[in-house]
Design a protein around this motif. Sequence first.
Motif, PDB file in Angstrom:
ATOM      1  N   SER A   1       5.458  13.312 -14.392  1.00 37.81           N
ATOM      2  CA  SER A   1       6.311  13.332 -13.590  1.00 37.81           C
ATOM      3  C   SER A   1       7.992  12.819 -14.228  1.00 37.81           C
ATOM      4  O   SER A   1       8.802  13.310 -13.880  1.00 37.81           O
ATOM      5  CB  SER A   1       6.149  12.470 -12.274  1.00 37.81           C
ATOM      6  OG  SER A   1       5.123  13.265 -11.434  1.00 37.81           O
TER       7      SER A   1
ATOM      8  N   ARG B   1       3.694  17.707  -6.411  1.00 36.76           N
ATOM      9  CA  ARG B   1       3.780  16.284  -5.833  1.00 36.76           C
ATOM     10  C   ARG B   1       5.130  15.985  -5.703  1.00 36.76           C
ATOM     11  O   ARG B   1       5.637  15.298  -4.666  1.00 36.76           O
ATOM     12  CB  ARG B   1       3.059  15.259  -6.966  1.00 36.76           C
ATOM     13  CG  ARG B   1       1.539  15.416  -6.785  1.00 36.76           C
ATOM     14  CD  ARG B   1       1.004  13.993  -7.514  1.00 36.76           C
ATOM     15  NE  ARG B   1       1.491  13.865  -8.811  1.00 36.76           N
ATOM     16  CZ  ARG B   1       0.876  14.693  -9.900  1.00 36.76           C
ATOM     17  NH1 ARG B   1      -0.315  15.508  -9.793  1.00 36.76           N
ATOM     18  NH2 ARG B   1       1.277  14.333 -10.958  1.00 36.76           N
TER      19      ARG B   1
ATOM     20  N   LEU C   1       4.346   5.433  -5.825  1.00 38.52           N
ATOM     21  CA  LEU C   1       4.490   5.342  -7.054  1.00 38.52           C
ATOM     22  C   LEU C   1       3.285   6.363  -7.689  1.00 38.52           C
ATOM     23  O   LEU C   1       3.768   6.972  -8.891  1.00 38.52           O
ATOM     24  CB  LEU C   1       4.414   3.864  -7.573  1.00 38.52           C
ATOM     25  CG  LEU C   1       5.580   2.991  -7.424  1.00 38.52           C
ATOM     26  CD1 LEU C   1       5.264   1.501  -7.764  1.00 38.52           C
ATOM     27  CD2 LEU C   1       6.805   3.396  -8.034  1.00 38.52           C
ATOM     28  N   ASP C   2       2.360   6.397  -7.238  1.00 38.18           N
ATOM     29  CA  ASP C   2       1.314   7.206  -7.485  1.00 38.18           C
ATOM     30  C   ASP C   2       1.733   8.674  -7.738  1.00 38.18           C
ATOM     31  O   ASP C   2       1.528   9.491  -8.537  1.00 38.18           O
ATOM     32  CB  ASP C   2      -0.011   7.271  -6.723  1.00 38.18           C
ATOM     33  CG  ASP C   2      -0.887   6.188  -7.094  1.00 38.18           C
ATOM     34  OD1 ASP C   2      -0.814   5.379  -8.028  1.00 38.18           O
ATOM     35  OD2 ASP C   2      -1.874   5.879  -6.332  1.00 38.18           O
ATOM     36  N   GLN C   3       2.585   8.961  -6.846  1.00 36.34           N
ATOM     37  CA  GLN C   3       3.072  10.492  -6.622  1.00 36.34           C
ATOM     38  C   GLN C   3       4.279  10.790  -7.626  1.00 36.34           C
ATOM     39  O   GLN C   3       4.433  11.779  -8.063  1.00 36.34           O
ATOM     40  CB  GLN C   3       3.693  10.734  -5.272  1.00 36.34           C
ATOM     41  CG  GLN C   3       2.669  10.492  -4.065  1.00 36.34           C
ATOM     42  CD  GLN C   3       1.480  11.637  -4.411  1.00 36.34           C
ATOM     43  OE1 GLN C   3       1.884  12.907  -4.701  1.00 36.34           O
ATOM     44  NE2 GLN C   3       0.364  11.105  -4.708  1.00 36.34           N
TER      45      GLN C   3
ATOM     46  N   ARG D   1       2.395   1.828  -3.599  1.00 32.85           N
ATOM     47  CA  ARG D   1       1.415   2.252  -4.153  1.00 32.85           C
ATOM     48  C   ARG D   1       1.420   3.540  -4.392  1.00 32.85           C
ATOM     49  O   ARG D   1       1.148   4.382  -5.332  1.00 32.85           O
ATOM     50  CB  ARG D   1       0.294   1.531  -4.144  1.00 32.85           C
ATOM     51  CG  ARG D   1       0.175   0.085  -4.830  1.00 32.85           C
ATOM     52  CD  ARG D   1      -1.494  -0.132  -4.813  1.00 32.85           C
ATOM     53  NE  ARG D   1      -1.267  -1.536  -5.158  1.00 32.85           N
ATOM     54  CZ  ARG D   1      -2.567  -2.188  -5.276  1.00 32.85           C
ATOM     55  NH1 ARG D   1      -3.552  -1.607  -4.817  1.00 32.85           N
ATOM     56  NH2 ARG D   1      -2.590  -3.727  -5.441  1.00 32.85           N
ATOM     57  N   LEU D   2       1.316   4.182  -3.035  1.00 32.35           N
ATOM     58  CA  LEU D   2       1.177   5.540  -2.744  1.00 32.35           C
ATOM     59  C   LEU D   2       2.299   6.502  -3.385  1.00 32.35           C
ATOM     60  O   LEU D   2       2.117   7.520  -4.001  1.00 32.35           O
ATOM     61  CB  LEU D   2       0.788   5.892  -1.304  1.00 32.35           C
ATOM     62  CG  LEU D   2      -0.407   5.370  -0.824  1.00 32.35           C
ATOM     63  CD1 LEU D   2      -0.432   5.659   0.807  1.00 32.35           C
ATOM     64  CD2 LEU D   2      -1.568   6.266  -1.452  1.00 32.35           C
TER      65      LEU D   2
ATOM     66  N   GLN E   1       0.797  -1.278  -0.057  1.00 30.29           N
ATOM     67  CA  GLN E   1       0.195  -0.167   0.058  1.00 30.29           C
ATOM     68  C   GLN E   1       0.799   1.225  -0.126  1.00 30.29           C
ATOM     69  O   GLN E   1       0.654   2.292  -0.757  1.00 30.29           O
ATOM     70  CB  GLN E   1      -0.929  -0.033   1.181  1.00 30.29           C
ATOM     71  CG  GLN E   1      -1.938   1.028   1.114  1.00 30.29           C
ATOM     72  CD  GLN E   1      -3.070   0.936   2.234  1.00 30.29           C
ATOM     73  OE1 GLN E   1      -2.778   0.232   3.172  1.00 30.29           O
ATOM     74  NE2 GLN E   1      -3.880   2.115   2.301  1.00 30.29           N
TER      75      GLN E   1
ATOM     76  N   SER F   1       7.537  15.172  -2.361  1.00 33.60           N
ATOM     77  CA  SER F   1       8.104  13.821  -2.072  1.00 33.60           C
ATOM     78  C   SER F   1       9.623  13.976  -1.979  1.00 33.60           C
ATOM     79  O   SER F   1      10.050  13.055  -1.618  1.00 33.60           O
ATOM     80  CB  SER F   1       7.937  12.965  -3.162  1.00 33.60           C
ATOM     81  OG  SER F   1       6.387  12.792  -3.378  1.00 33.60           O
TER      82      SER F   1
ATOM     83  N   ASP G   1       4.018   8.934 -12.539  1.00 32.50           N
ATOM     84  CA  ASP G   1       2.982   9.014 -13.621  1.00 32.50           C
ATOM     85  C   ASP G   1       3.813   9.872 -14.765  1.00 32.50           C
ATOM     86  O   ASP G   1       4.867  10.131 -14.757  1.00 32.50           O
ATOM     87  CB  ASP G   1       1.896   9.825 -13.114  1.00 32.50           C
ATOM     88  CG  ASP G   1       2.365  11.335 -12.779  1.00 32.50           C
ATOM     89  OD1 ASP G   1       2.447  12.214 -13.644  1.00 32.50           O
ATOM     90  OD2 ASP G   1       3.201  11.611 -11.652  1.00 32.50           O
TER      91      ASP G   1
END
Length: 138
Positions: A27, A62, A19-21, A16-17, A13, A66, A24
């Motif tokens: 990015s 984003r 990688l979503d940031q 995933r969070l 989880q 990060s 994409d």
Amino acid sequence: MANEGCTLGNSEQLVRLILDQIADKWSILIMAALCRGPMRFNTLRRDIDGITQKSLTQALRRLERSGIVARRVIPVSPVAVEYSVTPLGQTLVEPFQALFQWASVHKDGIEAAQRRFDIENGTLNVSNLIDERAQAPV
């Protein structure tokens, strides 16, 4: 049997969070541009074909949040903002380069697979295929 090297285990989880940031489309293209050196917002926008001001702003925020990209305000008139890759962001350069290299090496195979899929599933527009062949270099 699935390859155990491809599982994320208990951290799935969180991974995933993250990688979503950072993973994409925009990015990755922003990182590719910034790896050449610090850039101002409008230079980035011109450098990345197809990105909108809103998408660029959201992706930069984003990445900054990060710790991948740094934002620096330059006190000139008018005020300018410059973006650069942080030391943490530098650790992504090698994996992103590997991804770009893979895409470059396999683009023809992927396009062929997509055409086969479209033909098999009745989603191929024959006029587009004819146009593509007409435009292809001889």
